[in-house]
Design an enzyme around this catalytic site. Structure first.
Site, short mmCIF file in Angstrom:
data_model
loop_
_atom_site.label_atom_id
_atom_site.label_comp_id
_atom_site.label_asym_id
_atom_site.label_seq_id
_atom_site.Cartn_x
_atom_site.Cartn_y
_atom_site.Cartn_z
N GLU A 53 0.85 -1.18 0.00
CA GLU A 53 0.00 0.00 0.00
C GLU A 53 0.90 1.24 0.00
OE1 GLU A 53 -2.34 -0.09 3.51
OE2 GLU A 53 -3.20 -2.06 3.11
N ASP A 64 -3.95 7.63 11.19
CA ASP A 64 -2.53 7.35 11.37
C ASP A 64 -2.01 7.79 12.73
OD1 ASP A 64 -2.39 6.37 8.76
OD2 ASP A 64 -2.10 8.38 7.94
#
Length: 272
Positions: A53, A64
């Site tokens: 990815e 994140d």
């Protein structure tokens, strides 16, 4: 060029025939540099990852954790643009022949142009897009463009997702389902836990798509644990940490990510 959703499907199916989970690696584009990121992702695939990815760095990432945010900051300070993300997809896929997806928040895609983004990603040989913040109810425009260009649309499900919601999400997705192993943000953790296993079981009850687990896997033992119940194991922060630990020595960082990929690849093959 058509996108590579068929390649993604084939790689996931091959892992299943080998009675193991697929290993999916993640790095943001432009980290530590655009060229360095391409080399690192190539090493990850050569070292044992099945799929990669490519993250599109974002200034306000909701999923994140601090490690990936640090990498995103480095990439953004380096001036990374969407064209560099597309170039990263193209060069990594060309070098390895592996399925390469883009993981991005919706706003950059919307600003770039939905049709244009899908066309450019497919032309680069991309296999699809993971869109963690795109509500399935608002995804039709993207899904049509993705399908037209042969791209998978991967949605994220979480332990908080109710069964009815899971069914709606999985019915709209393609390629695989990204199961966030716990509530929270990305990062390495001491254990991945029971929540992930329950989420995979509930997700599988709604779809035949492979279910890949991310958020928290950082070592071969955790990879082996998740591989017992998931179709794929997704690792990001641990790869970023190897590059950060090299402290600017790219060759050392590349050796680190390749070694980690090999160790994790052994882990996903340790199914009971």
């Amino acid at each position: 060029m058509a996108g590579n959703v068929e390649l993604l499907n084939a790689v996931l199916a091959q892992a299943r025939t080998e009675n193991r989970a697929a290993l999916v690696g993640y790095l943001p584009a432009g980290f530590p540099t655009v060229d360095g990121g391409v080399r690192a992702m190539t090493e990850m695939l050569d070292g044992g990852c099945d799929i990669v990815e490519v993250g599109l760095p974002h200034s306000d990432p909701v999923l994140d954790g601090p490690v990936i945010q640090t990498a995103d900051d480095i990439a953004l300070r380096g001036g990374v643009k969407i064209v560099d993300v597309i170039r990263t997809v193209r060069e990594v896929h060309a070098a390895t022949g592996a399925p390469v997806l883009c993981m991005t928040y919706w706003n950059p895609v919307d600003r770039y142009g939905v049709e244009r983004f899908a066309a450019d990603l497919a032309e680069a040989g991309g296999a699809g897009c993971i869109l963690p913040d795109l509500p399935v109810e608002e995804s039709e425009v993207w899904r049509k463009a993705a399908e037209q260009h042969g791209l998978a649309t991967v949605f994220v499900v979480a332990p908080s997702s109710r069964d009815e919601r899971l069914a709606k999400i999985t019915a709209a997705g393609s390629g695989f389902v990204y199961a966030a192993s716990l509530m929270g943000v990305t990062g390495t953790r001491e254990s991945v836990g029971r929540e992930a296993q329950e989420l995979v079981a509930r997700t599988r009850a709604t779809t035949d798509l492979p279910v890949c687990v991310g958020l928290g896997v950082s070592n071969p033992e955790q990879a082996a644990e998740v591989a017992q119940f998931a179709d794929g194991v997704i690792v990001g922060s641990a790869f970023v940490k190897r590059l950060l630990a090299a402290d600017g020595d790219l060759d050392a960082g590349l050796a680190g990510v390749r070694t980690l990929a090999g160790e994790l690849a052994e882990g996903v093959r340790k199914r009971a």
